[in-house]
Write a protein that holds these residues in place. Structure first.
Motif, short mmCIF file in Angstrom:
data_model
loop_
_atom_site.label_atom_id
_atom_site.label_comp_id
_atom_site.label_asym_id
_atom_site.label_seq_id
_atom_site.Cartn_x
_atom_site.Cartn_y
_atom_site.Cartn_z
N VAL A 83 0.84 -1.21 0.00
CA VAL A 83 0.00 0.00 0.00
C VAL A 83 0.87 1.25 0.00
O VAL A 83 0.59 2.22 -0.72
N ARG A 84 1.94 1.23 0.79
CA ARG A 84 2.83 2.40 0.84
C ARG A 84 3.51 2.63 -0.51
O ARG A 84 3.59 3.78 -0.99
N TRP A 85 4.00 1.56 -1.13
CA TRP A 85 4.61 1.70 -2.45
C TRP A 85 3.60 2.24 -3.46
O TRP A 85 3.92 3.10 -4.30
N GLU A 86 2.38 1.73 -3.40
CA GLU A 86 1.35 2.19 -4.33
C GLU A 86 1.09 3.69 -4.16
O GLU A 86 0.97 4.43 -5.15
N LEU A 87 1.01 4.14 -2.92
CA LEU A 87 0.76 5.57 -2.67
C LEU A 87 1.92 6.44 -3.16
O LEU A 87 1.71 7.53 -3.69
N ILE A 88 3.15 5.95 -2.98
CA ILE A 88 4.32 6.72 -3.46
C ILE A 88 4.28 6.84 -4.97
O ILE A 88 4.49 7.93 -5.54
N HIS A 89 3.99 5.72 -5.64
CA HIS A 89 3.90 5.77 -7.11
C HIS A 89 2.75 6.67 -7.55
O HIS A 89 2.88 7.44 -8.52
N ALA A 90 1.62 6.59 -6.85
CA ALA A 90 0.46 7.41 -7.21
C ALA A 90 0.78 8.89 -7.10
O ALA A 90 0.44 9.69 -7.99
N LEU A 91 1.43 9.28 -6.00
CA LEU A 91 1.77 10.68 -5.79
C LEU A 91 2.66 11.20 -6.92
O LEU A 91 2.41 12.29 -7.48
N HIS A 92 3.69 10.44 -7.28
CA HIS A 92 4.58 10.86 -8.36
C HIS A 92 3.84 10.93 -9.68
O HIS A 92 4.05 11.87 -10.47
N THR A 93 3.00 9.95 -9.95
CA THR A 93 2.26 9.94 -11.21
C THR A 93 1.31 11.12 -11.31
O THR A 93 1.20 11.76 -12.36
N PHE A 94 0.62 11.44 -10.22
CA PHE A 94 -0.33 12.56 -10.24
C PHE A 94 0.39 13.90 -10.43
O PHE A 94 -0.11 14.78 -11.16
N ILE A 95 1.54 14.05 -9.80
CA ILE A 95 2.29 15.31 -9.97
C ILE A 95 2.80 15.43 -11.41
O ILE A 95 2.75 16.50 -12.02
N ALA A 96 3.29 14.31 -11.96
CA ALA A 96 3.73 14.32 -13.35
C ALA A 96 2.58 14.66 -14.28
O ALA A 96 2.73 15.45 -15.23
N ALA A 97 1.39 14.08 -14.03
CA ALA A 97 0.22 14.36 -14.86
C ALA A 97 -0.17 15.84 -14.75
O ALA A 97 -0.55 16.46 -15.75
N ALA A 98 -0.09 16.40 -13.55
CA ALA A 98 -0.42 17.82 -13.37
C ALA A 98 0.57 18.70 -14.13
O ALA A 98 0.18 19.74 -14.69
N SER A 99 1.84 18.29 -14.16
CA SER A 99 2.83 19.06 -14.91
C SER A 99 2.54 19.01 -16.40
O SER A 99 2.67 20.03 -17.11
N ILE A 100 2.16 17.83 -16.91
CA ILE A 100 1.78 17.70 -18.31
C ILE A 100 0.56 18.59 -18.61
O ILE A 100 0.49 19.26 -19.64
N CYS A 101 -0.40 18.55 -17.69
CA CYS A 101 -1.60 19.38 -17.85
C CYS A 101 -1.24 20.86 -17.93
O CYS A 101 -1.73 21.59 -18.80
N TRP A 102 -0.40 21.31 -17.02
CA TRP A 102 0.01 22.71 -16.96
C TRP A 102 0.71 23.11 -18.26
O TRP A 102 0.37 24.12 -18.89
N LEU A 103 1.68 22.29 -18.67
CA LEU A 103 2.44 22.60 -19.89
C LEU A 103 1.55 22.56 -21.13
O LEU A 103 1.59 23.48 -21.97
N GLY A 104 0.70 21.52 -21.24
CA GLY A 104 -0.17 21.41 -22.40
C GLY A 104 -1.16 22.56 -22.50
O GLY A 104 -1.41 23.10 -23.59
N SER A 105 -1.73 22.92 -21.36
CA SER A 105 -2.71 24.02 -21.37
C SER A 105 -2.06 25.32 -21.81
O SER A 105 -2.64 26.08 -22.61
N LEU A 106 -0.85 25.61 -21.32
CA LEU A 106 -0.14 26.83 -21.72
C LEU A 106 0.15 26.83 -23.21
O LEU A 106 0.03 27.86 -23.89
N MET A 107 0.52 25.67 -23.75
CA MET A 107 0.87 25.59 -25.16
C MET A 107 -0.36 25.76 -26.06
O MET A 107 -0.25 26.30 -27.17
N PHE A 108 -1.54 25.33 -25.60
CA PHE A 108 -2.75 25.47 -26.41
C PHE A 108 -3.33 26.88 -26.35
O PHE A 108 -4.12 27.26 -27.22
N ILE A 109 -2.96 27.65 -25.35
CA ILE A 109 -3.48 29.01 -25.24
C ILE A 109 -2.99 29.88 -26.39
O ILE A 109 -3.71 30.73 -26.91
N TYR A 110 -1.73 29.63 -26.78
CA TYR A 110 -1.12 30.47 -27.81
C TYR A 110 -1.39 29.91 -29.20
O TYR A 110 -1.30 28.70 -29.42
N HIS A 111 -1.71 30.80 -30.14
CA HIS A 111 -2.08 30.38 -31.49
C HIS A 111 -0.83 30.18 -32.34
O HIS A 111 -0.62 30.85 -33.35
#
Length: 375
Positions: A83-111
């Motif tokens: 369970v602890r390993w799963e939570l550690i992996h989940a935390l890293h995956t969610f932060i990575a996904a949020a970074s992708i979201c942030w970067l992708g959203s910024l890139m789509f704003i500009y034409h």
């Protein structure tokens, strides 16, 4: 966090998260290359921050996976550790996904068409990788896909023109397909692991009695704690008059009797006590971590008393005798082959005397030393 799977399946599924290093390396490089290109094209400092976040968490995740892989090589995780390993992996995956979201959203704003093409490739690549490699933990994979792709999809739709609306629609369809893929991969992995564990269990179980077999006995003995201040005992016993039962009532009744004996022996199973059928009417009880030699006598008496009570098999009352021999050895130096030979010798000796219990203790073993230590 509770799991939906059986414990053994859950531990294996979580252990698989340690073996996705290469996809993490690829996504780390992809974030860096695409993000730096976008910053060079747009010049928004937030893009650099998103790139830094994505690269940093990807590198951290790589180190986590290497540590998890080393852990897997040493032993099987407990449920709490998994369970602890799963939570550690989940935390890293969610932060990575949020970074992708942030970067992708910024890139789509500009034409800037070239930047938006790369943003599309980034989102598709990341979500496809998550769907294929992290689906063994579906809540992590599904959440990461939603985090990474839904906000950029909304940003694309808000551009308002037909091309962007079509692209947003394709993104939405892709998200749904990715979710379906996640659950398909998860179900297939769970089914395969469950089947493998079932086959492994069958290979270690006697099909008639449900007891452990010789393979499981060897593995259990090898897994014993080798404490210097404890004893290990092996009880070998067979049934007196079992051939007569087979000859008189038939082999089907004999099999039912063996199954009933297996049920009674399972009632004696507990911490340190492992009943085993090694073939025919021959059984073994492995008794580990004894603190006093009298514990072996007590278990031998319980085996005789439990198995010696009358049986009713297909309406027929049957009583069977037991010839049991046992031996004791220090847990730190116990050898299964030697102990089986000594216990068998005691069993054959008592069988010639009409049944009961006997023991064969090596002359080099001072039981009084263990009696004194226990006292």
């Amino acid at each position: 966090m509770p799991s939906r799977e059986p414990d053994d399946v859950f531990r294996i599924l979580v252990s698989e998260l340690a073996y996705t290093v290469m996809p993490s390396v690829v996504i780390c490089l992809t974030i860096a290359v695409i993000g730096l290109f976008a910053y060079d094209s747009i010049g928004n400092i937030q893009i650099l921050l998103a790139v830094g976040s994505g690269v940093s968490i990807s590198i951290s995740k790589i180190f986590v996976m290497r540590a998890h892989k080393r852990f897997n090589a040493t032993r099987q995780a407990t449920i709490d550790e998994a369970v602890r390993w799963e939570l550690i992996h989940a935390l890293h995956t969610f932060i990575a996904a949020a970074s992708i979201c942030w970067l992708g959203s910024l890139m789509f704003i500009y034409h800037d068409l070239s930047v938006q093409i790369l943003a599309t490739a980034l989102l598709y690549g990341y979500c496809a990788g998550v769907a294929s490699r992290v689906s063994v933990r579906p809540y992590i994979a599904a959440s990461a896909i939603v985090i990474a792709s839904v906000p950029p999809t909304i940003v694309v739709a808000l551009q308002g023109d037909t091309a962007h609306l079509i692209l947003a629609t394709i993104f939405a369809v892709f998200i749904g397909a990715a979710m379906q893929s996640v659950w398909h991969v998860y179900r297939m992995a769970t089914r395969q692991i469950s089947l493998r564990l079932e086959i492994e269990q069958q290979a270690r179980r006697d099909p008639l009695t449900g007891l452990c077999n010789r393979i499981a006995l060897t593995e259990a003995f090898q897994a014993l704690k080798r404490d210097e201040d404890t004893l290990t005992c092996v009880h070998c016993f067979d049934l007196d008059g079992f051939k007569t039962v087979n000859d008189r009532f038939g082999h089907a009744i004999g099999d039912e009797l063996l199954a009933a004996i297996g049920t009674r022996l399972q009632e004696l199973q507990g911490p340190g006590n492992i009943p085993v059928r090694i073939g025919g009417d021959e059984f073994v009880m492995l008794q580990s971590t004894l603190s006093h030699p009298d514990d072996a006598d007590a278990l031998a008496a319980r085996i005789l008393g439990t198995l010696g009570m009358p049986y009713v098999i297909s309406g027929r009352p049957i009583t069977i005798g037991i010839s049991l021999g046992y031996t004791i050895a220090p847990s730190s130096t116990a050898d299964l082959g030697d102990m089986m030979r000594l216990a068998d010798a005691a069993s054959y000796r008592v069988k010639r005397q009409g049944g009961g219990v006997d023991r064969e203790i090596p002359a080099t073993l001072d039981l009084n030393a263990y009696s004194s230590a226990a006292a």
